[in-house]
Write a protein that holds these residues in place. Sequence first.
Motif, PDB file in Angstrom:
ATOM      1  N   TYR A  16       0.811  -1.209   0.000  1.00  0.00           N
ATOM      2  CA  TYR A  16       0.000   0.000   0.000  1.00  0.00           C
ATOM      3  C   TYR A  16       0.848   1.266   0.000  1.00  0.00           C
ATOM      4  O   TYR A  16       0.345   2.357   0.226  1.00  0.00           O
ATOM      5  CB  TYR A  16      -0.868  -0.053   1.263  1.00  0.00           C
ATOM      6  N   ILE A  17       2.145   1.131  -0.252  1.00  0.00           N
ATOM      7  CA  ILE A  17       3.056   2.260  -0.163  1.00  0.00           C
ATOM      8  C   ILE A  17       2.662   3.359  -1.159  1.00  0.00           C
ATOM      9  O   ILE A  17       2.544   3.123  -2.360  1.00  0.00           O
ATOM     10  CB  ILE A  17       4.510   1.802  -0.396  1.00  0.00           C
ATOM     11  N   GLY A  18       2.456   4.563  -0.637  1.00  0.00           N
ATOM     12  CA  GLY A  18       2.013   5.702  -1.435  1.00  0.00           C
ATOM     13  C   GLY A  18       0.566   6.070  -1.188  1.00  0.00           C
ATOM     14  O   GLY A  18       0.156   7.218  -1.401  1.00  0.00           O
ATOM     15  N   GLU A  19      -0.227   5.108  -0.741  1.00  0.00           N
ATOM     16  CA  GLU A  19      -1.662   5.321  -0.568  1.00  0.00           C
ATOM     17  C   GLU A  19      -2.080   5.467   0.897  1.00  0.00           C
ATOM     18  O   GLU A  19      -3.271   5.477   1.228  1.00  0.00           O
ATOM     19  CB  GLU A  19      -2.440   4.164  -1.208  1.00  0.00           C
ATOM     20  N   GLU A  20      -1.112   5.609   1.794  1.00  0.00           N
ATOM     21  CA  GLU A  20      -1.390   5.574   3.233  1.00  0.00           C
ATOM     22  C   GLU A  20      -2.374   6.638   3.709  1.00  0.00           C
ATOM     23  O   GLU A  20      -3.101   6.433   4.689  1.00  0.00           O
ATOM     24  CB  GLU A  20      -0.085   5.722   4.019  1.00  0.00           C
ATOM     25  N   ALA A  21      -2.406   7.776   3.040  1.00  0.00           N
ATOM     26  CA  ALA A  21      -3.279   8.863   3.484  1.00  0.00           C
ATOM     27  C   ALA A  21      -4.750   8.473   3.390  1.00  0.00           C
ATOM     28  O   ALA A  21      -5.574   8.977   4.172  1.00  0.00           O
ATOM     29  CB  ALA A  21      -3.027  10.123   2.647  1.00  0.00           C
ATOM     30  N   VAL A  22      -5.080   7.598   2.480  1.00  0.00           N
ATOM     31  CA  VAL A  22      -6.480   7.205   2.310  1.00  0.00           C
ATOM     32  C   VAL A  22      -6.979   6.447   3.533  1.00  0.00           C
ATOM     33  O   VAL A  22      -7.964   6.831   4.172  1.00  0.00           O
ATOM     34  CB  VAL A  22      -6.658   6.358   1.034  1.00  0.00           C
ATOM     35  N   ALA A  23      -6.308   5.352   3.873  1.00  0.00           N
ATOM     36  CA  ALA A  23      -6.735   4.560   5.031  1.00  0.00           C
ATOM     37  C   ALA A  23      -6.644   5.365   6.323  1.00  0.00           C
ATOM     38  O   ALA A  23      -7.551   5.322   7.162  1.00  0.00           O
ATOM     39  CB  ALA A  23      -5.888   3.295   5.139  1.00  0.00           C
ATOM     40  N   ALA A  24      -5.552   6.122   6.484  1.00  0.00           N
ATOM     41  CA  ALA A  24      -5.370   6.892   7.718  1.00  0.00           C
ATOM     42  C   ALA A  24      -6.459   7.939   7.891  1.00  0.00           C
ATOM     43  O   ALA A  24      -6.998   8.112   8.992  1.00  0.00           O
ATOM     44  CB  ALA A  24      -3.996   7.557   7.724  1.00  0.00           C
ATOM     45  N   GLY A  25      -6.809   8.628   6.832  1.00  0.00           N
ATOM     46  CA  GLY A  25      -7.817   9.669   6.930  1.00  0.00           C
ATOM     47  C   GLY A  25      -9.216   9.128   7.155  1.00  0.00           C
ATOM     48  O   GLY A  25      -9.968   9.639   7.989  1.00  0.00           O
ATOM     49  N   VAL A  26      -9.576   8.080   6.442  1.00  0.00           N
ATOM     50  CA  VAL A  26     -10.930   7.532   6.560  1.00  0.00           C
ATOM     51  C   VAL A  26     -11.143   6.859   7.906  1.00  0.00           C
ATOM     52  O   VAL A  26     -12.186   7.044   8.557  1.00  0.00           O
ATOM     53  CB  VAL A  26     -11.215   6.543   5.414  1.00  0.00           C
ATOM     54  N   MET A  27     -10.173   6.072   8.368  1.00  0.00           N
ATOM     55  CA  MET A  27     -10.347   5.319   9.614  1.00  0.00           C
ATOM     56  C   MET A  27     -10.575   6.237  10.811  1.00  0.00           C
ATOM     57  O   MET A  27     -11.230   5.849  11.781  1.00  0.00           O
ATOM     58  CB  MET A  27      -9.133   4.426   9.866  1.00  0.00           C
ATOM     59  N   GLU A  28     -10.055   7.455  10.751  1.00  0.00           N
ATOM     60  CA  GLU A  28     -10.207   8.390  11.864  1.00  0.00           C
ATOM     61  C   GLU A  28     -11.662   8.791  12.094  1.00  0.00           C
ATOM     62  O   GLU A  28     -12.019   9.269  13.163  1.00  0.00           O
ATOM     63  CB  GLU A  28      -9.373   9.647  11.619  1.00  0.00           C
ATOM     64  N   THR A  29     -12.495   8.602  11.101  1.00  0.00           N
ATOM     65  CA  THR A  29     -13.874   9.080  11.183  1.00  0.00           C
ATOM     66  C   THR A  29     -14.848   8.008  11.642  1.00  0.00           C
ATOM     67  O   THR A  29     -16.037   8.293  11.811  1.00  0.00           O
ATOM     68  CB  THR A  29     -14.327   9.602   9.810  1.00  0.00           C
ATOM     69  N   LEU A  30     -14.366   6.779  11.845  1.00  0.00           N
ATOM     70  CA  LEU A  30     -15.256   5.656  12.123  1.00  0.00           C
ATOM     71  C   LEU A  30     -15.394   5.360  13.605  1.00  0.00           C
ATOM     72  O   LEU A  30     -14.478   5.615  14.394  1.00  0.00           O
ATOM     73  CB  LEU A  30     -14.759   4.401  11.397  1.00  0.00           C
ATOM     74  N   ALA A  31     -16.526   4.792  13.982  1.00  0.00           N
ATOM     75  CA  ALA A  31     -16.778   4.334  15.344  1.00  0.00           C
ATOM     76  C   ALA A  31     -16.462   2.841  15.426  1.00  0.00           C
ATOM     77  O   ALA A  31     -16.452   2.150  14.397  1.00  0.00           O
ATOM     78  CB  ALA A  31     -18.234   4.585  15.721  1.00  0.00           C
ATOM     79  N   PRO A  32     -16.206   2.319  16.625  1.00  0.00           N
ATOM     80  CA  PRO A  32     -15.860   0.898  16.762  1.00  0.00           C
ATOM     81  C   PRO A  32     -16.920  -0.040  16.191  1.00  0.00           C
ATOM     82  O   PRO A  32     -16.588  -1.128  15.710  1.00  0.00           O
ATOM     83  CB  PRO A  32     -15.728   0.718  18.281  1.00  0.00           C
ATOM     84  N   GLU A  33     -18.188   0.352  16.233  1.00  0.00           N
ATOM     85  CA  GLU A  33     -19.245  -0.535  15.749  1.00  0.00           C
ATOM     86  C   GLU A  33     -19.433  -0.486  14.240  1.00  0.00           C
ATOM     87  O   GLU A  33     -20.183  -1.286  13.666  1.00  0.00           O
ATOM     88  CB  GLU A  33     -20.577  -0.189  16.434  1.00  0.00           C
ATOM     89  N   ASP A  34     -18.770   0.437  13.553  1.00  0.00           N
ATOM     90  CA  ASP A  34     -18.851   0.501  12.097  1.00  0.00           C
ATOM     91  C   ASP A  34     -18.099  -0.681  11.475  1.00  0.00           C
ATOM     92  O   ASP A  34     -17.259  -1.310  12.115  1.00  0.00           O
ATOM     93  CB  ASP A  34     -18.269   1.822  11.588  1.00  0.00           C
ATOM     94  N   ALA A  35     -18.407  -0.967  10.232  1.00  0.00           N
ATOM     95  CA  ALA A  35     -17.771  -2.089   9.534  1.00  0.00           C
ATOM     96  C   ALA A  35     -16.874  -1.575   8.416  1.00  0.00           C
ATOM     97  O   ALA A  35     -17.152  -0.533   7.816  1.00  0.00           O
ATOM     98  CB  ALA A  35     -18.827  -3.037   8.962  1.00  0.00           C
ATOM     99  N   VAL A  36     -15.812  -2.327   8.148  1.00  0.00           N
ATOM    100  CA  VAL A  36     -14.877  -1.980   7.078  1.00  0.00           C
ATOM    101  C   VAL A  36     -14.701  -3.187   6.164  1.00  0.00           C
ATOM    102  O   VAL A  36     -14.474  -4.307   6.628  1.00  0.00           O
ATOM    103  CB  VAL A  36     -13.498  -1.557   7.637  1.00  0.00           C
ATOM    104  N   VAL A  37     -14.819  -2.954   4.870  1.00  0.00           N
ATOM    105  CA  VAL A  37     -14.596  -3.981   3.853  1.00  0.00           C
ATOM    106  C   VAL A  37     -13.506  -3.472   2.928  1.00  0.00           C
ATOM    107  O   VAL A  37     -13.566  -2.323   2.479  1.00  0.00           O
ATOM    108  CB  VAL A  37     -15.884  -4.279   3.052  1.00  0.00           C
ATOM    109  N   ALA A  38     -12.498  -4.293   2.650  1.00  0.00           N
ATOM    110  CA  ALA A  38     -11.362  -3.831   1.846  1.00  0.00           C
ATOM    111  C   ALA A  38     -11.027  -4.824   0.735  1.00  0.00           C
ATOM    112  O   ALA A  38     -11.705  -5.837   0.546  1.00  0.00           O
ATOM    113  CB  ALA A  38     -10.144  -3.596   2.744  1.00  0.00           C
TER     114      ALA A  38
END
Length: 349
Positions: A48-70
Amino acid sequence: MITLRNQAIRDQEHALHLLRQMLRVRRLEEKCIELYSAAKIRGFLHVYIGEEAVAAGVMETLAPEDAVVATYREHGHALLRGVSAGAILAEMYGHAEGCCRGRGGSMHLFDAEARFYGGNAIVAGGLPIAVGLALADRMAGRERVTVCFFGEGAVAEGEFHESMNLAALWQLPVLFCCENNLYAMGTALGRSESQTDIALKAAGYEISAWAVDGMDVLAVEEAARRAVDAVRSGGGPHFLELRTYRFRAHSMFDPELYREKTEVARWMERDPISLLQGTMQAAGQLPEDTWAALTADVDAEISTAVGFAENGTPEPVSELMRFVYSDRPEGGSSVATAGDGAGKEGTAG
């Protein structure tokens, strides 16, 4: 397109946290390349080298009960969602201490406790799963958000259009995050899509959609927070086209003959880690000792994770058929789960 790279950083501590999160992903991926080259990790490996800002920025907005699919390029998403670096590396080693007991490997990371539902190796395969999770939440009356990451190559698949249509038709609480790195494996976006504005495609399904500078973690976080808040408050599905770039080849098997080195070099000038680091340093918000302490802390985390994976154990041959069918104890109706006892680790993450 949303971009904030020229704006002053208002919250120094939060910016430092985002910098650390991106660096954690970068160091993990660099270690994966090293271990793969040493034949300690086998199979396919997509970093994922180069794309780190995407995951880092989005994950900050989520609550523990939210779901993530990748997708299959999901090490960074799993790490920032709370799966430990040790459990991730042990999984790639094929060891029972991995998050899937070593049965999934690099492309199939999964952790139900973290509500991280893959790691899906099929292009666009995660989109219908995300729609299903969001539908379940809607039917159960839960105020949750499902976030689905996928590459722009998924736009050419039927599942993309089916998922967009149903999410919009049923007004499901899902945020679609298209990580547009311009190349679906070795095919440039302009060679596969007549309309290269991916956000516009989503808007065609009456979904609120916009493009974001995917190399700017602050811009990503702002856009994601705006979208997640809207989805959670009943605003229906939203779509972000995160325009980013992978600095490495598609996978470790890829000879990378489809793009010019000068193009890669131009994009590397906008390294998301260097952009935030440089902005903070220029504003006097990142003293050398703070940066040194941050990098030392991250390096220690990854080193501990490697040790955890190295000391792991292959699953016994006697367990080979376990989880092929549900375990039904005599007289009971409970079933075992593939995560039982897996992915546990001391201090590696």
